[in-house]
Design a protein around this motif. Structure first.
Motif, PDB file in Angstrom:
ATOM      1  N   GLU A  81      46.994  36.824  52.320  1.00  0.00           N
ATOM      2  CA  GLU A  81      46.235  36.920  51.067  1.00  0.00           C
ATOM      3  C   GLU A  81      45.021  37.799  51.296  1.00  0.00           C
ATOM      4  N   THR A 122      41.412  39.400  51.035  1.00  0.00           N
ATOM      5  CA  THR A 122      40.078  38.900  50.689  1.00  0.00           C
ATOM      6  C   THR A 122      39.119  40.066  50.434  1.00  0.00           C
ATOM      7  N   GLN A 174      42.705  39.249  43.898  1.00  0.00           N
ATOM      8  CA  GLN A 174      43.255  38.104  43.165  1.00  0.00           C
ATOM      9  C   GLN A 174      43.821  37.085  44.153  1.00  0.00           C
ATOM     10  N   SER A 175      43.853  35.823  43.760  1.00  0.00           N
ATOM     11  CA  SER A 175      44.405  34.794  44.634  1.00  0.00           C
ATOM     12  C   SER A 175      45.931  34.878  44.667  1.00  0.00           C
ATOM     13  N   LYS A 182      44.089  27.822  52.715  1.00  0.00           N
ATOM     14  CA  LYS A 182      44.934  26.732  52.226  1.00  0.00           C
ATOM     15  C   LYS A 182      45.389  25.838  53.376  1.00  0.00           C
ATOM     16  N   THR A 185      33.344  34.225  45.517  1.00  0.00           N
ATOM     17  CA  THR A 185      34.755  34.325  45.897  1.00  0.00           C
ATOM     18  C   THR A 185      35.081  35.801  46.101  1.00  0.00           C
TER      19      THR A 185
END
Length: 262
Positions: A48, A50, A55-56, A88, A134
């Motif tokens: 993912e 960063t 976007q997540s 996560k 974020t």
């Protein structure tokens, strides 16, 4: 070398420097194996992005990206030290079960607090990073009264939370989060004060190809190797434990010569 080199394996379509290059599982495995050949002590595998504005990604997509890469690398190099770059807890848990031994969490356990418990249960090392906001919002208008006190205070509190969750102190690694909700002057102050963190915990420094180097040099992302290498003497002098980089071979060569001369 006392300073460990962590090589970056981004299994993403949109990371700021190499997004899309290693989204294919076989390409990511080959890249990871090459980084080990180049001298990486650790591989940091993430599914993912960063980067600013990112976007997540869903848990299922992230798992589908990273697990085959971890498995493929460990099949060829069972001695490899693998870090899973995730916020996560379930992704961390499955990666650790496959053979990863480090969890690298850019949210310092604030997005999914269970990640600390997962790390503790597996006896894993845990990287806790500071980020203002974020990835989607962090570079919009970062501001601090005293960036060093605020960032280091946050990291100390998160380290205590990790210890309370059962993570051993020697397994906690702190990362000031260069470029994660910081302006140029914030990044420079944090790098100059790293020894304050390393007095108490292991420290990870991730500056490879980042935008503050571009601001100082005027160079685009793929031309920031020299600027990245210039930070390494500060890392060594500040007793940093790990540097996280894209250009492993050049970093290893630089450190060999620098440490011999030191």
């Amino acid at each position: 070398m006392t300073l460990k080199v962590m090589g970056i394996v981004n299994v993403t379509p949109d990371s700021f420097s190499d997004g899309g290059k290693f989204l294919d599982v076989n390409a990511a495995i080959s890249h990871g194996l090459q980084l080990l050949e180049d001298g990486a002590d650790i591989l940091d595998i993430g599914g993912e992005s960063t980067r600013p504005g990112a976007q997540s990604v869903s848990e299922s997509d992230e798992l589908a990206r990273v697990l085959p890469v971890i498995e493929g690398i460990l099949k060829k190099r069972p001695d490899a030290i693998i870090s899973i770059d995730t916020t996560k807890s379930e992704v961390a848990a499955q990666a650790l079960e496959l053979g990863a031994s480090i969890v690298n969490d850019v949210s310092a356990g604030t997005f999914d607090p269970r990640i600390m418990e997962v790390s503790a249960n597996h006896g894993a090392e845990l990287v806790l990073m500071h980020m203002q906001g974020t990835p989607r919002t962090m570079q919009k208008s970062p501001s601090y009264e005293d960036v060093v006190e605020e960032v280091f205070g946050f990291l100390s509190a998160r380290a205590q939370a990790a210890e309370d969750a059962g993570v051993r102190r020697e397994n906690i690694i702190l990362d000031p989060g260069i470029g994660f909700g910081k302006k140029l002057e914030h990044n420079l102050l944090l790098i100059k004060n790293l020894s304050r963190l390393s007095d108490r915990y292991q420290v990870l420094l991730g500056v490879s190809r980042k935008s503050f180097i571009g601001e100082l040099t005027g160079q685009k992302v793929d031309k920031r190797l020299a600027g990245t290498l210039a930070t390494l003497p500060f890392a060594v002098g500040s007793r940093v434990s790990i540097v996280r980089v894209h250009d492993v071979r050049e970093t290893v060569d630089f450190l060999k010569v620098f440490e011999a001369l030191s």
